[in-house]
Design a protein around this motif. Structure first.
Motif, PDB file in Angstrom:
ATOM      1  N   GLN A  28       0.754  -1.293   0.067  1.00 26.19           N
ATOM      2  CA  GLN A  28      -0.061   0.048   0.081  1.00 26.19           C
ATOM      3  C   GLN A  28       0.830   1.178  -0.071  1.00 26.19           C
ATOM      4  O   GLN A  28       1.703   1.346   1.013  1.00 26.19           O
ATOM      5  CB  GLN A  28      -1.008  -0.114   1.231  1.00 26.19           C
ATOM      6  CG  GLN A  28      -1.838  -1.002   1.347  1.00 26.19           C
ATOM      7  CD  GLN A  28      -2.812  -0.833   2.258  1.00 26.19           C
ATOM      8  OE1 GLN A  28      -2.579  -0.356   3.140  1.00 26.19           O
ATOM      9  NE2 GLN A  28      -4.185  -1.451   2.108  1.00 26.19           N
ATOM     10  N   GLN A  51      -5.497   8.671  -3.871  1.00 29.96           N
ATOM     11  CA  GLN A  51      -6.511   7.687  -3.455  1.00 29.96           C
ATOM     12  C   GLN A  51      -7.632   8.341  -2.686  1.00 29.96           C
ATOM     13  O   GLN A  51      -7.624   9.112  -1.944  1.00 29.96           O
ATOM     14  CB  GLN A  51      -5.941   6.411  -2.664  1.00 29.96           C
ATOM     15  CG  GLN A  51      -6.661   5.243  -2.415  1.00 29.96           C
ATOM     16  CD  GLN A  51      -8.018   5.299  -1.276  1.00 29.96           C
ATOM     17  OE1 GLN A  51      -7.510   6.004  -0.179  1.00 29.96           O
ATOM     18  NE2 GLN A  51      -9.267   4.860  -1.409  1.00 29.96           N
ATOM     19  N   GLY A  52      -9.005   8.176  -3.366  1.00 28.13           N
ATOM     20  CA  GLY A  52      -9.983   8.811  -2.832  1.00 28.13           C
ATOM     21  C   GLY A  52     -10.371  10.134  -3.279  1.00 28.13           C
ATOM     22  O   GLY A  52     -11.207  10.951  -2.837  1.00 28.13           O
ATOM     23  N   ARG A  70      -7.829   5.597  -9.231  1.00 21.64           N
ATOM     24  CA  ARG A  70      -6.908   5.285  -7.957  1.00 21.64           C
ATOM     25  C   ARG A  70      -7.744   4.634  -7.034  1.00 21.64           C
ATOM     26  O   ARG A  70      -8.247   5.233  -5.918  1.00 21.64           O
ATOM     27  CB  ARG A  70      -6.134   6.371  -7.512  1.00 21.64           C
ATOM     28  CG  ARG A  70      -5.262   6.046  -6.277  1.00 21.64           C
ATOM     29  CD  ARG A  70      -4.043   5.396  -6.729  1.00 21.64           C
ATOM     30  NE  ARG A  70      -3.434   4.634  -5.620  1.00 21.64           N
ATOM     31  CZ  ARG A  70      -2.628   5.436  -4.918  1.00 21.64           C
ATOM     32  NH1 ARG A  70      -2.243   6.329  -4.615  1.00 21.64           N
ATOM     33  NH2 ARG A  70      -2.001   4.572  -4.019  1.00 21.64           N
ATOM     34  N   PRO A  71      -8.510   3.537  -7.438  1.00 22.22           N
ATOM     35  CA  PRO A  71      -9.615   3.012  -6.523  1.00 22.22           C
ATOM     36  C   PRO A  71      -9.111   2.569  -5.199  1.00 22.22           C
ATOM     37  O   PRO A  71      -9.930   2.418  -4.186  1.00 22.22           O
ATOM     38  CB  PRO A  71      -9.886   1.745  -7.416  1.00 22.22           C
ATOM     39  CG  PRO A  71      -8.764   1.542  -8.121  1.00 22.22           C
ATOM     40  CD  PRO A  71      -8.159   2.783  -8.617  1.00 22.22           C
ATOM     41  N   ASN A  72      -7.951   2.163  -5.162  1.00 18.42           N
ATOM     42  CA  ASN A  72      -7.234   1.799  -3.671  1.00 18.42           C
ATOM     43  C   ASN A  72      -5.903   1.977  -3.527  1.00 18.42           C
ATOM     44  O   ASN A  72      -5.144   2.807  -4.525  1.00 18.42           O
ATOM     45  CB  ASN A  72      -7.464   0.202  -3.187  1.00 18.42           C
ATOM     46  CG  ASN A  72      -6.878  -0.727  -4.738  1.00 18.42           C
ATOM     47  OD1 ASN A  72      -5.879  -0.550  -4.992  1.00 18.42           O
ATOM     48  ND2 ASN A  72      -7.743  -1.430  -5.282  1.00 18.42           N
ATOM     49  N   LEU A  73      -4.984   1.709  -2.589  1.00 19.51           N
ATOM     50  CA  LEU A  73      -3.828   1.845  -2.078  1.00 19.51           C
ATOM     51  C   LEU A  73      -2.648   1.049  -3.073  1.00 19.51           C
ATOM     52  O   LEU A  73      -1.565   1.484  -2.778  1.00 19.51           O
ATOM     53  CB  LEU A  73      -3.354   1.953  -0.811  1.00 19.51           C
ATOM     54  CG  LEU A  73      -4.242   3.238   0.082  1.00 19.51           C
ATOM     55  CD1 LEU A  73      -4.116   2.807   1.499  1.00 19.51           C
ATOM     56  CD2 LEU A  73      -3.805   4.613  -0.238  1.00 19.51           C
ATOM     57  N   THR A  74      -3.222   0.380  -3.832  1.00 22.57           N
ATOM     58  CA  THR A  74      -2.289  -0.454  -4.431  1.00 22.57           C
ATOM     59  C   THR A  74      -2.411  -0.326  -6.052  1.00 22.57           C
ATOM     60  O   THR A  74      -1.706  -0.982  -6.736  1.00 22.57           O
ATOM     61  CB  THR A  74      -2.297  -1.998  -4.041  1.00 22.57           C
ATOM     62  OG1 THR A  74      -3.541  -2.628  -4.238  1.00 22.57           O
ATOM     63  CG2 THR A  74      -2.143  -2.146  -2.460  1.00 22.57           C
ATOM     64  N   SER A  76      -3.926   1.574  -9.815  1.00 25.78           N
ATOM     65  CA  SER A  76      -4.081   2.590 -10.402  1.00 25.78           C
ATOM     66  C   SER A  76      -4.112   2.593 -12.107  1.00 25.78           C
ATOM     67  O   SER A  76      -3.579   1.616 -12.365  1.00 25.78           O
ATOM     68  CB  SER A  76      -3.008   3.912 -10.273  1.00 25.78           C
ATOM     69  OG  SER A  76      -3.408   5.104 -10.961  1.00 25.78           O
TER      70      SER A  76
END
Lengths: 120, 112
Positions: A28, A51-52, A70-74, A76
């Motif tokens: 992450q 993210q977010g 960028r749907p999550n921390l891992t 894109s």
């Protein structure tokens, strides 16, 4: 350090079409970046993927042309829209990770292997 | 306006000798400088860095020198090895950001 993978590794596309490039990180990370390297040129930052929230674009790059998710921390994605031959480049995903150094730890920027795009 | 310049697009050096790669910058707000190495079909990999509060940083065969008054930095590789053959990018970032500005790269070829 972070291990970054990109898909596809290369593609040949027709003018007017769009291509979505995926970037996956093995941990992450808060900060992710998309760069472009045109033939014979330096690496140029396109945008910072947050993210977010919406991506932050550099001068000369706009969301309509290079939408980013960028749907999550891992993970894109970068889409190159309505492509023209001038979009032929290597597109690189990058993250900030932590590395050990003589004085403890520091943050450095790590790059994925790149996606080589050719637009005909 | 190219804020980070690598004026030598290529360099050839004999194995065992010193390789010196040069980089000039124009922005006095840069406070951190890096060198990346790039092999074909791979992304750039971090090599060595230097903060603006230093004038030299050494890591094994690699040494980076920073001359702030001249806005110039250089990478020395001693001794050079054939595996060092790659494109080397100089990069700099302004204080407080991770927005790296890259040079155009120097292709180093180490001859066996």
């Amino acid at each position: 350090s972070a291990v970054i993978s990109q898909k596809p590794s290369r593609d040949i596309c027709q003018r007017g079409t769009s291509l979505t490039i995926q970037c996956q990180v093995d941990s992450q990370v808060t900060m992710m970046f998309w760069y472009r390297q045109q033939p014979g040129q330096s690496l140029t930052l396109i945008a910072t993927a947050n993210q977010g929230s919406e991506a932050t674009y550099e001068s000369g790059f706009v969301i309509d042309k290079f939408p980013i998710s960028r749907p999550n921390l891992t993970f894109s994605t970068l889409t190159v829209s309505n492509m023209s031959p001038e979009d032929s480049s290597i597109y690189l995903c990058s993250v900030v990770g932590t590395v050990a150094s003589g004085m403890g730890y520091r943050n450095e920027q790590f790059f994925g292997p790149g996606t080589r795009l050719t637009v005909l | 306006d190219q804020q980070v310049k690598q004026n030598s697009p290529s360099l050839s050096v004999q194995e065992g000798r010193i390789s010196i790669l040069n980089c000039d910058y124009t922005n006095s707000m840069f406070d951190y400088f890096l060198w990346y190495k790039k092999y074909p079909a791979e992304g750039p990999t971090f090599l060595i860095s230097i903060s603006s509060i230093k004038d030299k940083n050494e890591d094994g065969r690699f040494t980076v020198f920073l001359n702030k008054s001249a806005k110039h930095l250089s990478l020395h590789i001693v001794p050079s090895q054939p595996g060092d053959s790659a494109v080397y990018f100089c990069a700099a970032r302004p204080s407080g950001t991770y927005k790296y500005i890259f040079g155009t790269g120097t292709r180093l070829k180490v001859l066996a």
